[in-house]
Design an enzyme around this catalytic site. Structure first.
Site: not given
Length: 377
Positions: A7, A68, A157, A218, A360
């Protein structure tokens, strides 16, 4: 099947060695770790090679590698086996996720060089959102611009959101693929997704991960004219990218992107921390209210991701904005140290509010084993 899950991010690589042990019913963690790219002068390929050799030395060579990948563009709607063409396509999408996609491609090439012939699978964050209808994914820009560039809402996501919905269905005793939910994945990067009958129908992140919620660094939603203003005042495109992606969000409001530090400042009454909590939770609450409409009334609102799972303050602040709609927080449940899936709303809440741990790596391991059609012990 033993699956090594990679990942990669812009600054680090998380890796798990998983035993899938009967997909999708089990997924044991045999080994895990994190590598900071900046800590090693060998470059990404050399650093990853060292990790792979350590895994092989201590646990033997895995049966497969699952990656990922943040951005799959319009090309990939489901996991795919990694080939040289797939790697080239992932690199070509780097303009939409320049740091993340490059890391994924580097990992795939390094693994192929060290273990040629070992199956590798790419699992895309954007795949889950390919079900978003055109009226929700299309930006209102001229047709020639839309056709010349990949301008649409892709969403991110997706791996986390899909798993959270599947786990919530089990928790709520609902049939697979039946859940209507609003899922908030809140970490340093944050997004919220409208899920109707188990499928994504809208999401806050857009063509890139910059749109939507107030995030760690962000800005999320803003007036596009601000970009024109900064460019007109002499900023370069690189300057604007750095400001909006790396120096905005919680960092710009509170002086830090760490929600734990912000929470401590909030309780002290620090103005910047208070503003950061209010602005970020208000933005999320607006999206939750809108997406409740989009799914025709949710069976649950789900918090997942690092902040979503661990910040009682952030959950409480968000639900306070939603009080006029009948959302009611159970203060004791929200403050509890309980782990696993749990309900943090009262029995009288208009909608159940759940906390669902994100994993994940588990989802990537399961997708990898499922695609390869094997369950080796």
């Amino acid at each position: 099947m033993r699956v090594l899950v990679l990942n990669p991010g812009s600054s680090s690589l998380k890796y798990h060695l998983r035993e899938t042990a009967g997909v999708p019913t089990g997924n044991a963690v045999l080994h895990s770790g994190q590598l900071e790219w900046a800590d090693d002068q060998q470059g990404r390929g050399g650093s990853l090679r060292r990790v792979l050799l350590e895994v092989e030395r201590d646990f033997g060579r895995p049966d497969a590698i699952g990656h990922r990948v943040v951005h799959g563009g319009e090309s990939y709607t489901s996991p795919v086996s990694v080939t040289s063409d797939v790697i080239a396509m992932i690199r070509s999408l780097g303009t939409l996720a320049p740091l993340h996609n490059a890391s994924s491609a580097d990992c795939m090439e390094a693994a192929a060089d060290l273990w040629p012939g070992l199956p590798q699978v790419a699992v895309f964050d954007t795949s889950f959102h390919r079900s978003i209808p055109d009226f929700a994914s299309r930006y209102a820009v001229p047709e020639n611009a839309y056709m010349a560039h990949p301008i649409r809402r892709y969403g991110f996501h997706g791996i986390s959101v899909e798993l959270a919905c599947r786990d919530a269905e089990g928790f709520l005793a609902k049939p697979n693929g039946s859940l209507n939910a609003v899922v908030a994945h809140i970490g340093n990067g944050a997004s919220v997704t409208a899920v109707k009958a188990g499928r994504s129908v809208d999401t806050s992140m857009g063509m890139t991960p910059l749109e939507g919620l107030v995030m760690g660094t962000r800005c999320g939603d803003l007036d596009p004219a601000l970009v024109l203003l900064m460019l007109g005042e002499g900023a370069t495109a690189s300057d604007v990218d750095d400001i909006l992606n790396h120096r905005s969000g919680l960092l710009s409001l509170a002086g830090t992107a760490d929600m734990r530090t912000i929470a401590a400042g909030f309780h002290r009454g620090d103005p910047g921390a208070v503003l950061a909590v209010q602005a970020s939770s208000y933005r999320l609450a607006k999206y939750i209210a809108a997406y409740a409409m989009a799914v025709g009334g949710p069976d649950a609102v789900i918090f997942t991701g690092g902040i979503g799972e661990n910040s009682a303050l952030y959950r409480a602040a968000t639900l306070e904005w939603l009080r006029p709609l009948g959302y009611a927080l159970d203060e004791d449940a929200n403050q509890s140290d309980q782990t696993g899936i749990r309900t943090v709303s009262t029995t009288g809440s208009a909608v159940p509010v759940l906390v669902v741990p994100s994993d994940e790596e588990r989802a990537i391991a399961e997708s990898t084993a499922s695609l390869l059609g094997s369950d080796k012990k």
